[in-house]
Design a protein around this motif. Sequence first.
Motif, PDB file in Angstrom:
ATOM      1  N   THR A  74     -10.057  -0.816   3.350  1.00 17.84           N
ATOM      2  CA  THR A  74     -10.286   0.530   2.387  1.00 17.84           C
ATOM      3  C   THR A  74     -10.475   1.966   3.084  1.00 17.84           C
ATOM      4  O   THR A  74     -10.920   1.883   4.172  1.00 17.84           O
ATOM      5  CB  THR A  74     -11.413   0.450   1.376  1.00 17.84           C
TER       6      THR A  74
ATOM      7  N   ASP B 162       2.081  -2.067   5.946  1.00 12.44           N
ATOM      8  CA  ASP B 162       2.483  -3.108   5.039  1.00 12.44           C
ATOM      9  C   ASP B 162       3.086  -4.230   5.679  1.00 12.44           C
ATOM     10  O   ASP B 162       3.107  -5.472   5.628  1.00 12.44           O
ATOM     11  CB  ASP B 162       3.224  -2.774   3.645  1.00 12.44           C
TER      12      ASP B 162
ATOM     13  N   ASN C 244      -6.780  -1.307   0.039  1.00 15.73           N
ATOM     14  CA  ASN C 244      -6.547  -0.067  -0.501  1.00 15.73           C
ATOM     15  C   ASN C 244      -6.536   1.130   0.338  1.00 15.73           C
ATOM     16  O   ASN C 244      -7.697   1.752   0.637  1.00 15.73           O
ATOM     17  CB  ASN C 244      -7.633  -0.075  -1.748  1.00 15.73           C
TER      18      ASN C 244
ATOM     19  N   LYS D 238     -10.135  -7.193   4.730  1.00 18.93           N
ATOM     20  CA  LYS D 238     -10.502  -6.113   3.467  1.00 18.93           C
ATOM     21  C   LYS D 238     -10.199  -4.721   4.303  1.00 18.93           C
ATOM     22  O   LYS D 238     -10.489  -4.483   5.652  1.00 18.93           O
ATOM     23  CB  LYS D 238     -11.827  -5.861   3.064  1.00 18.93           C
TER      24      LYS D 238
ATOM     25  N   LYS E 248      -7.702  -7.787   0.589  1.00 22.78           N
ATOM     26  CA  LYS E 248      -7.937  -6.623  -0.256  1.00 22.78           C
ATOM     27  C   LYS E 248      -7.534  -5.210   0.548  1.00 22.78           C
ATOM     28  O   LYS E 248      -8.316  -4.895   1.436  1.00 22.78           O
ATOM     29  CB  LYS E 248      -9.367  -6.372  -0.925  1.00 22.78           C
TER      30      LYS E 248
ATOM     31  N   GLU F 252     -12.270   5.410   2.275  1.00 27.88           N
ATOM     32  CA  GLU F 252     -13.597   6.137   1.523  1.00 27.88           C
ATOM     33  C   GLU F 252     -13.907   7.317   2.233  1.00 27.88           C
ATOM     34  O   GLU F 252     -14.429   7.324   3.340  1.00 27.88           O
ATOM     35  CB  GLU F 252     -14.758   5.095   1.072  1.00 27.88           C
TER      36      GLU F 252
ATOM     37  N   SER G 185       0.751  -1.035   0.076  1.00 30.21           N
ATOM     38  CA  SER G 185       0.024   0.111   0.004  1.00 30.21           C
ATOM     39  C   SER G 185       0.833   1.315   0.059  1.00 30.21           C
ATOM     40  O   SER G 185       0.081   2.494   0.078  1.00 30.21           O
ATOM     41  CB  SER G 185      -0.889   0.031   1.299  1.00 30.21           C
TER      42      SER G 185
END
Length: 120
Positions: free
Chosen positions: A107, A45, A67, A105, A65, A109, A39
């Motif tokens: 992420t 990481d 992000n 996961k 996953k 947003e 990432s």
Amino acid sequence: MHLIKELYSLAASDRKDELLLYLKNMEEAFVNPKEHVGSENNRIDGILNYILEKAENELNTVEVKVNIPEGLHMDTFHFVIIIGNLLDNAIEAARQTDDKYLSFKMTMEKGILYMDAANI
């Protein structure tokens, strides 16, 4: 936190050889882990790759996953502890299932960081 407790226990009980071996294994895992996550955030990481490699060795299926932006503005020290505890607990629970499955996961947003660990 688990790592620190283990290191402290080995040091307190004067088990120098075991302590040095533990530190060597940690160093190898952090320096050359299999890359599950890239990432651009080295601290995040590092812990993710270390723990996810452990999960991959112990479970049948590991899906990841991640992000997140490179310049995540937060105290990564505490964040790494949270991620470590979340994944350690999810791996332990997944070990006790027939499928031995883990999904992780993470992420971001609209400025909100989402993490989801599932072991079903």
